[in-house]
Design an enzyme around this catalytic site. Structure first.
Site, PDB file in Angstrom:
ATOM      1  N   ARG A 103       0.872  -1.171   0.000  1.00  0.00           N
ATOM      2  CA  ARG A 103       0.000   0.000   0.000  1.00  0.00           C
ATOM      3  C   ARG A 103       0.906   1.217   0.000  1.00  0.00           C
ATOM      4  O   ARG A 103       1.965   1.210   0.649  1.00  0.00           O
ATOM      5  CB  ARG A 103      -0.910   0.029   1.243  1.00  0.00           C
ATOM      6  CG  ARG A 103      -2.078  -0.947   1.188  1.00  0.00           C
ATOM      7  CD  ARG A 103      -3.163  -0.501   0.200  1.00  0.00           C
ATOM      8  NE  ARG A 103      -4.351  -1.355   0.245  1.00  0.00           N
ATOM      9  CZ  ARG A 103      -4.556  -2.407  -0.536  1.00  0.00           C
ATOM     10  NH1 ARG A 103      -3.639  -2.758  -1.427  1.00  0.00           N
ATOM     11  NH2 ARG A 103      -5.673  -3.104  -0.439  1.00  0.00           N
ATOM     12  N   GLU A 147      -3.546   7.578  -4.009  1.00  0.00           N
ATOM     13  CA  GLU A 147      -4.119   7.104  -5.278  1.00  0.00           C
ATOM     14  C   GLU A 147      -5.497   7.728  -5.505  1.00  0.00           C
ATOM     15  O   GLU A 147      -6.266   7.855  -4.554  1.00  0.00           O
ATOM     16  CB  GLU A 147      -4.292   5.575  -5.243  1.00  0.00           C
ATOM     17  CG  GLU A 147      -3.012   4.807  -5.390  1.00  0.00           C
ATOM     18  CD  GLU A 147      -3.245   3.302  -5.271  1.00  0.00           C
ATOM     19  OE1 GLU A 147      -4.323   2.797  -5.643  1.00  0.00           O
ATOM     20  OE2 GLU A 147      -2.320   2.622  -4.807  1.00  0.00           O
ATOM     21  N   HIS A 188      -1.432   0.471  -9.892  1.00  0.00           N
ATOM     22  CA  HIS A 188      -2.086  -0.512  -9.014  1.00  0.00           C
ATOM     23  C   HIS A 188      -2.636  -1.687  -9.826  1.00  0.00           C
ATOM     24  O   HIS A 188      -3.840  -1.952  -9.837  1.00  0.00           O
ATOM     25  CB  HIS A 188      -3.196   0.144  -8.187  1.00  0.00           C
ATOM     26  CG  HIS A 188      -3.474  -0.597  -6.903  1.00  0.00           C
ATOM     27  ND1 HIS A 188      -3.758   0.029  -5.726  1.00  0.00           N
ATOM     28  CD2 HIS A 188      -3.503  -1.929  -6.622  1.00  0.00           C
ATOM     29  CE1 HIS A 188      -3.948  -0.877  -4.765  1.00  0.00           C
ATOM     30  NE2 HIS A 188      -3.798  -2.076  -5.297  1.00  0.00           N
TER      31      HIS A 188
END
Length: 336
Positions: free
Chosen positions: A250, A279, A297
Protein backbone atom coordinates in the site's frame (compact mmCIF):
# COMPACT_ATOMS: atom_id res chain seq x y z
CA UNK A 1 -27.26 -23.29 10.87
CA UNK A 2 -28.51 -21.89 7.58
CA UNK A 3 -29.52 -18.22 7.43
CA UNK A 4 -31.78 -18.58 4.42
CA UNK A 5 -34.55 -16.64 6.06
CA UNK A 6 -37.29 -14.78 4.25
CA UNK A 7 -36.28 -11.14 3.89
CA UNK A 8 -32.49 -11.66 3.82
CA UNK A 9 -30.82 -9.12 1.55
CA UNK A 10 -27.28 -9.08 0.14
CA UNK A 11 -25.80 -5.73 -0.92
CA UNK A 12 -23.18 -5.23 -3.64
CA UNK A 13 -20.86 -2.22 -3.35
CA UNK A 14 -18.98 -1.94 -6.63
CA UNK A 15 -19.14 -4.34 -9.57
CA UNK A 16 -18.86 -8.06 -10.20
CA UNK A 17 -16.85 -8.32 -13.42
CA UNK A 18 -15.95 -12.01 -13.75
CA UNK A 19 -17.90 -14.23 -11.33
CA UNK A 20 -21.41 -13.10 -12.23
CA UNK A 21 -22.78 -16.65 -12.23
CA UNK A 22 -21.55 -17.25 -8.66
CA UNK A 23 -23.00 -13.91 -7.57
CA UNK A 24 -26.37 -14.65 -9.19
CA UNK A 25 -26.33 -18.00 -7.35
CA UNK A 26 -26.53 -16.12 -4.03
CA UNK A 27 -30.12 -15.19 -4.93
CA UNK A 28 -31.20 -18.51 -3.38
CA UNK A 29 -29.96 -17.15 -0.03
CA UNK A 30 -31.40 -13.64 -0.23
CA UNK A 31 -32.48 -10.74 -2.40
CA UNK A 32 -29.53 -9.21 -4.31
CA UNK A 33 -29.26 -5.40 -4.13
CA UNK A 34 -26.74 -2.97 -5.66
CA UNK A 35 -26.02 0.53 -4.44
CA UNK A 36 -26.59 3.26 -7.02
CA UNK A 37 -25.00 6.00 -4.91
CA UNK A 38 -22.41 8.16 -6.68
CA UNK A 39 -20.84 9.67 -3.56
CA UNK A 40 -20.53 9.15 0.19
CA UNK A 41 -23.32 11.58 1.13
CA UNK A 42 -25.74 9.70 -1.14
CA UNK A 43 -24.67 6.33 0.25
CA UNK A 44 -25.06 7.49 3.86
CA UNK A 45 -28.51 8.85 2.99
CA UNK A 46 -29.49 5.48 1.44
CA UNK A 47 -28.37 3.74 4.65
CA UNK A 48 -30.14 6.16 6.95
CA UNK A 49 -33.46 6.25 5.10
CA UNK A 50 -33.92 2.49 5.51
CA UNK A 51 -33.19 1.48 1.89
CA UNK A 52 -30.91 -1.32 3.13
CA UNK A 53 -32.92 -2.54 6.12
CA UNK A 54 -32.75 -6.34 6.11
CA UNK A 55 -29.29 -6.49 4.50
CA UNK A 56 -27.34 -9.25 6.28
CA UNK A 57 -24.23 -9.31 4.08
CA UNK A 58 -22.24 -6.80 2.03
CA UNK A 59 -19.81 -7.60 -0.76
CA UNK A 60 -17.42 -4.67 -1.37
CA UNK A 61 -14.71 -4.03 -3.93
CA UNK A 62 -11.57 -1.93 -3.54
CA UNK A 63 -12.97 0.51 -6.13
CA UNK A 64 -16.23 1.04 -4.21
CA UNK A 65 -14.34 3.37 -1.86
CA UNK A 66 -14.68 5.87 -4.73
CA UNK A 67 -18.28 6.46 -3.66
CA UNK A 68 -18.52 5.16 -0.08
CA UNK A 69 -15.23 6.56 1.18
CA UNK A 70 -13.60 4.68 4.04
CA UNK A 71 -15.64 2.11 5.96
CA UNK A 72 -15.09 4.14 9.12
CA UNK A 73 -17.03 4.54 12.37
CA UNK A 74 -19.47 7.07 10.88
CA UNK A 75 -20.39 4.77 8.00
CA UNK A 76 -20.45 1.62 10.15
CA UNK A 77 -22.93 3.28 12.53
CA UNK A 78 -25.16 4.19 9.56
CA UNK A 79 -25.26 0.62 8.18
CA UNK A 80 -28.43 -1.39 8.91
CA UNK A 81 -28.66 -3.15 12.27
CA UNK A 82 -29.42 -6.37 10.37
CA UNK A 83 -25.89 -6.44 8.87
CA UNK A 84 -23.74 -9.36 10.08
CA UNK A 85 -21.09 -9.90 7.39
CA UNK A 86 -18.86 -7.81 5.14
CA UNK A 87 -16.89 -9.64 2.46
CA UNK A 88 -14.04 -7.55 1.02
CA UNK A 89 -12.77 -8.58 -2.43
CA UNK A 90 -9.06 -8.09 -1.81
CA UNK A 91 -6.19 -9.10 0.44
CA UNK A 92 -5.53 -5.68 2.01
CA UNK A 93 -8.49 -4.30 3.98
CA UNK A 94 -7.00 -1.07 5.38
CA UNK A 95 -10.08 0.84 4.16
CA UNK A 96 -12.22 -0.97 6.75
CA UNK A 97 -12.12 -0.05 10.45
CA UNK A 98 -12.26 -3.64 11.73
CA UNK A 99 -12.17 -2.46 15.35
CA UNK A 100 -15.35 -0.42 14.82
CA UNK A 101 -16.96 -3.42 13.06
CA UNK A 102 -16.12 -5.63 16.06
CA UNK A 103 -17.37 -3.04 18.56
CA UNK A 104 -20.81 -2.83 16.99
CA UNK A 105 -23.64 -4.82 18.58
CA UNK A 106 -24.03 -7.32 17.06
CA UNK A 107 -20.55 -7.19 15.50
CA UNK A 108 -20.02 -7.02 11.74
CA UNK A 109 -17.76 -9.91 10.80
CA UNK A 110 -15.25 -9.00 8.09
CA UNK A 111 -13.53 -11.30 5.59
CA UNK A 112 -10.83 -10.76 2.97
CA UNK A 113 -9.27 -12.80 0.16
CA UNK A 114 -5.92 -13.79 1.64
CA UNK A 115 -4.16 -16.06 -0.90
CA UNK A 116 -5.74 -15.66 -4.36
CA UNK A 117 -3.65 -12.51 -4.90
CA UNK A 118 -0.24 -14.02 -4.08
CA UNK A 119 0.93 -15.17 -7.51
CA UNK A 120 -0.05 -12.16 -9.59
CA UNK A 121 1.15 -9.61 -7.00
CA UNK A 122 4.51 -11.37 -6.67
CA UNK A 123 4.77 -11.40 -10.49
CA UNK A 124 4.32 -7.61 -10.61
CA UNK A 125 6.82 -7.21 -7.77
CA UNK A 126 9.39 -9.24 -9.73
CA UNK A 127 8.67 -7.19 -12.87
CA UNK A 128 9.29 -3.98 -10.90
CA UNK A 129 12.47 -5.39 -9.30
CA UNK A 130 13.90 -6.25 -12.71
CA UNK A 131 12.70 -3.00 -14.30
CA UNK A 132 14.12 -0.87 -11.48
CA UNK A 133 17.41 -2.77 -11.24
CA UNK A 134 17.98 -2.61 -15.00
CA UNK A 135 16.77 1.01 -15.12
CA UNK A 136 14.44 0.17 -18.01
CA UNK A 137 12.15 3.16 -17.45
CA UNK A 138 14.66 5.73 -18.69
CA UNK A 139 15.32 3.73 -21.85
CA UNK A 140 11.63 3.19 -22.56
CA UNK A 141 10.92 6.88 -22.07
CA UNK A 142 13.80 7.96 -24.35
CA UNK A 143 12.68 5.51 -27.05
CA UNK A 144 9.18 7.00 -27.16
CA UNK A 145 10.70 10.45 -27.52
CA UNK A 146 12.70 9.34 -30.56
CA UNK A 147 16.05 8.98 -28.77
CA UNK A 148 17.19 5.38 -29.03
CA UNK A 149 18.29 4.42 -25.51
CA UNK A 150 18.99 8.08 -24.75
CA UNK A 151 21.24 8.97 -21.80
CA UNK A 152 20.06 6.06 -19.66
CA UNK A 153 22.77 4.90 -17.26
CA UNK A 154 23.74 1.25 -16.91
CA UNK A 155 21.54 -0.95 -14.77
CA UNK A 156 22.39 -3.93 -12.56
CA UNK A 157 21.93 -7.69 -12.81
CA UNK A 158 19.71 -9.37 -10.19
CA UNK A 159 22.16 -12.27 -9.76
CA UNK A 160 23.94 -12.19 -6.43
CA UNK A 161 21.97 -9.22 -5.11
CA UNK A 162 20.41 -9.35 -1.64
CA UNK A 163 16.62 -8.99 -1.75
CA UNK A 164 15.17 -7.87 1.56
CA UNK A 165 11.47 -8.66 1.96
CA UNK A 166 9.60 -6.63 4.56
CA UNK A 167 6.49 -8.71 5.33
CA UNK A 168 6.86 -12.41 4.66
CA UNK A 169 3.20 -13.30 4.14
CA UNK A 170 1.83 -15.20 1.17
CA UNK A 171 3.01 -12.63 -1.38
CA UNK A 172 6.46 -12.32 0.21
CA UNK A 173 6.93 -16.09 0.26
CA UNK A 174 5.79 -16.37 -3.37
CA UNK A 175 8.20 -13.57 -4.33
CA UNK A 176 11.08 -15.37 -2.59
CA UNK A 177 10.83 -18.35 -4.96
CA UNK A 178 10.64 -16.10 -8.02
CA UNK A 179 13.60 -13.96 -6.92
CA UNK A 180 15.74 -17.04 -6.23
CA UNK A 181 15.12 -18.19 -9.82
CA UNK A 182 16.95 -14.98 -10.83
CA UNK A 183 19.87 -15.77 -8.53
CA UNK A 184 18.98 -13.35 -5.73
CA UNK A 185 19.71 -14.07 -2.07
CA UNK A 186 16.62 -13.49 0.08
CA UNK A 187 16.49 -12.16 3.63
CA UNK A 188 13.34 -11.03 5.42
CA UNK A 189 11.89 -9.25 8.41
CA UNK A 190 8.45 -9.97 9.81
CA UNK A 191 6.59 -9.31 13.06
CA UNK A 192 7.39 -12.91 13.91
CA UNK A 193 10.08 -15.21 12.62
CA UNK A 194 8.60 -17.95 10.44
CA UNK A 195 9.24 -21.67 10.75
CA UNK A 196 12.02 -23.02 8.53
CA UNK A 197 9.36 -24.74 6.42
CA UNK A 198 7.31 -21.56 5.86
CA UNK A 199 10.33 -19.30 5.24
CA UNK A 200 11.77 -21.80 2.75
CA UNK A 201 15.22 -21.22 4.19
CA UNK A 202 15.22 -17.42 3.82
CA UNK A 203 17.30 -15.77 6.54
CA UNK A 204 15.41 -13.86 9.23
CA UNK A 205 17.03 -10.53 10.16
CA UNK A 206 16.17 -7.55 12.37
CA UNK A 207 14.48 -4.53 10.80
CA UNK A 208 17.73 -2.52 10.96
CA UNK A 209 19.71 -5.39 9.39
CA UNK A 210 17.14 -5.59 6.59
CA UNK A 211 17.59 -1.88 5.88
CA UNK A 212 21.40 -1.94 6.00
CA UNK A 213 22.08 -5.14 4.02
CA UNK A 214 19.44 -5.18 1.25
CA UNK A 215 20.48 -4.29 -2.30
CA UNK A 216 16.78 -4.37 -3.18
CA UNK A 217 14.05 -3.75 -0.59
CA UNK A 218 10.55 -5.04 -1.34
CA UNK A 219 7.58 -3.88 0.76
CA UNK A 220 4.99 -6.66 1.12
CA UNK A 221 3.23 -5.85 4.39
CA UNK A 222 -0.34 -4.76 5.18
CA UNK A 223 -1.12 -1.13 5.95
CA UNK A 224 -2.27 -0.44 9.50
CA UNK A 225 -1.52 2.08 12.23
CA UNK A 226 1.76 0.30 13.04
CA UNK A 227 3.04 0.12 9.46
CA UNK A 228 2.06 3.57 8.13
CA UNK A 229 5.29 5.29 7.00
CA UNK A 230 7.36 2.39 8.34
CA UNK A 231 9.82 3.46 5.65
CA UNK A 232 10.68 7.16 5.94
CA UNK A 233 13.63 9.55 6.10
CA UNK A 234 15.33 7.80 9.04
CA UNK A 235 14.99 4.38 7.38
CA UNK A 236 16.39 5.58 4.03
CA UNK A 237 19.43 6.91 5.92
CA UNK A 238 20.17 3.38 7.17
CA UNK A 239 20.04 1.82 3.69
CA UNK A 240 22.94 1.12 1.34
CA UNK A 241 23.83 3.88 -1.11
CA UNK A 242 22.25 2.98 -4.45
CA UNK A 243 19.52 0.76 -3.00
CA UNK A 244 16.51 -0.21 -5.12
CA UNK A 245 13.08 0.11 -3.44
CA UNK A 246 9.93 -1.64 -4.66
CA UNK A 247 6.40 -1.29 -3.21
CA UNK A 248 3.40 -3.42 -4.19
CA UNK A 249 1.75 -3.31 -0.73
CA UNK A 250 0.00 0.00 0.00
CA UNK A 251 1.34 3.45 -0.82
CA UNK A 252 1.23 4.74 2.75
CA UNK A 253 3.61 2.13 4.19
CA UNK A 254 6.28 4.44 2.77
CA UNK A 255 6.67 8.21 3.10
CA UNK A 256 6.55 9.18 -0.59
CA UNK A 257 8.09 12.62 -0.04
CA UNK A 258 11.05 10.96 1.73
CA UNK A 259 11.40 8.53 -1.21
CA UNK A 260 11.48 11.43 -3.67
CA UNK A 261 14.25 13.09 -1.61
CA UNK A 262 16.20 9.81 -1.45
CA UNK A 263 15.90 9.39 -5.24
CA UNK A 264 16.95 12.99 -5.87
CA UNK A 265 20.01 12.63 -3.62
CA UNK A 266 21.03 9.34 -5.28
CA UNK A 267 20.65 7.40 -2.01
CA UNK A 268 18.03 5.32 -3.83
CA UNK A 269 19.21 4.26 -7.29
CA UNK A 270 15.74 3.51 -8.58
CA UNK A 271 12.26 2.55 -7.44
CA UNK A 272 9.40 0.40 -8.71
CA UNK A 273 5.91 1.30 -7.48
CA UNK A 274 2.48 -0.24 -8.01
CA UNK A 275 0.80 1.66 -5.16
CA UNK A 276 0.74 5.30 -4.06
CA UNK A 277 -0.05 7.27 -0.92
CA UNK A 278 -2.90 9.29 -2.42
CA UNK A 279 -4.12 7.10 -5.28
CA UNK A 280 -5.00 7.97 -7.96
CA UNK A 281 -2.90 11.11 -7.36
CA UNK A 282 0.82 10.52 -7.89
CA UNK A 283 3.57 12.62 -6.28
CA UNK A 284 4.97 14.89 -9.05
CA UNK A 285 8.50 14.06 -7.88
CA UNK A 286 7.87 10.42 -8.82
CA UNK A 287 6.30 11.24 -12.18
CA UNK A 288 9.23 13.42 -13.21
CA UNK A 289 11.99 11.02 -12.12
CA UNK A 290 13.33 8.84 -14.93
CA UNK A 291 14.62 6.28 -12.43
CA UNK A 292 11.15 5.33 -11.22
CA UNK A 293 9.09 2.63 -12.90
CA UNK A 294 5.39 3.18 -12.19
CA UNK A 295 2.42 0.83 -12.59
CA UNK A 296 -1.16 2.00 -11.76
CA UNK A 297 -2.09 -0.51 -9.01
CA UNK A 298 -2.11 -3.51 -11.36
CA UNK A 299 -0.81 -6.12 -8.91
CA UNK A 300 -3.90 -8.32 -9.26
CA UNK A 301 -5.00 -7.00 -12.65
CA UNK A 302 -5.42 -10.30 -14.49
CA UNK A 303 -8.53 -12.15 -15.62
CA UNK A 304 -7.49 -15.27 -13.70
CA UNK A 305 -6.71 -13.53 -10.41
CA UNK A 306 -9.74 -11.22 -10.38
CA UNK A 307 -12.01 -14.17 -11.21
CA UNK A 308 -10.50 -16.14 -8.33
CA UNK A 309 -10.79 -13.17 -5.95
CA UNK A 310 -14.44 -12.52 -6.79
CA UNK A 311 -15.28 -16.20 -6.44
CA UNK A 312 -13.53 -16.33 -3.06
CA UNK A 313 -15.33 -13.23 -1.72
CA UNK A 314 -18.69 -14.59 -2.91
CA UNK A 315 -17.95 -17.93 -1.23
CA UNK A 316 -17.34 -16.01 2.02
CA UNK A 317 -20.92 -14.71 1.83
CA UNK A 318 -22.34 -18.10 0.83
CA UNK A 319 -20.56 -19.94 3.66
CA UNK A 320 -21.52 -17.27 6.22
CA UNK A 321 -25.20 -17.40 5.29
CA UNK A 322 -25.28 -21.21 5.13
CA UNK A 323 -23.17 -22.00 8.21
CA UNK A 324 -22.84 -18.78 10.21
CA UNK A 325 -19.05 -18.77 9.66
CA UNK A 326 -16.95 -16.86 7.13
CA UNK A 327 -14.47 -18.84 5.03
CA UNK A 328 -11.60 -16.38 5.68
CA UNK A 329 -12.30 -13.98 8.56
CA UNK A 330 -9.68 -11.26 9.04
CA UNK A 331 -7.08 -12.12 11.75
CA UNK A 332 -8.24 -9.33 14.09
CA UNK A 333 -11.60 -11.09 14.48
CA UNK A 334 -10.29 -14.64 14.90
CA UNK A 335 -11.61 -14.70 18.47
CA UNK A 336 -15.14 -13.44 17.57
Amino acid sequence: MGSNEVGNKILLLGDIDHAQKAWNGLSELGELLKSTASNRAEFLEECRNGKYDGVVAIYRTFQSAGFTGLIDEELINALPSSLKYMAHCGAGYDMIDVHACSARNPPIRVSNVPTAVDDSTADVTMFLILGALRNFNGGMHALREGRFRGPTGLGHDPEGKVLGILGMGGIGRNLKKKAEAFGMKVIYHNRRQLSEELSGGAQYVTFDELLSTSDVLSLNLPLNKNTRHIIGKAEFAKMKDGVVVVNTARGAVMDEAALVDALDSGKVFSAGLDVFEEEPKIHPGLLSNQNVILVPHMGTWTVETLTAMEGWAISNIRQALETGKLKSPVPEQSDL
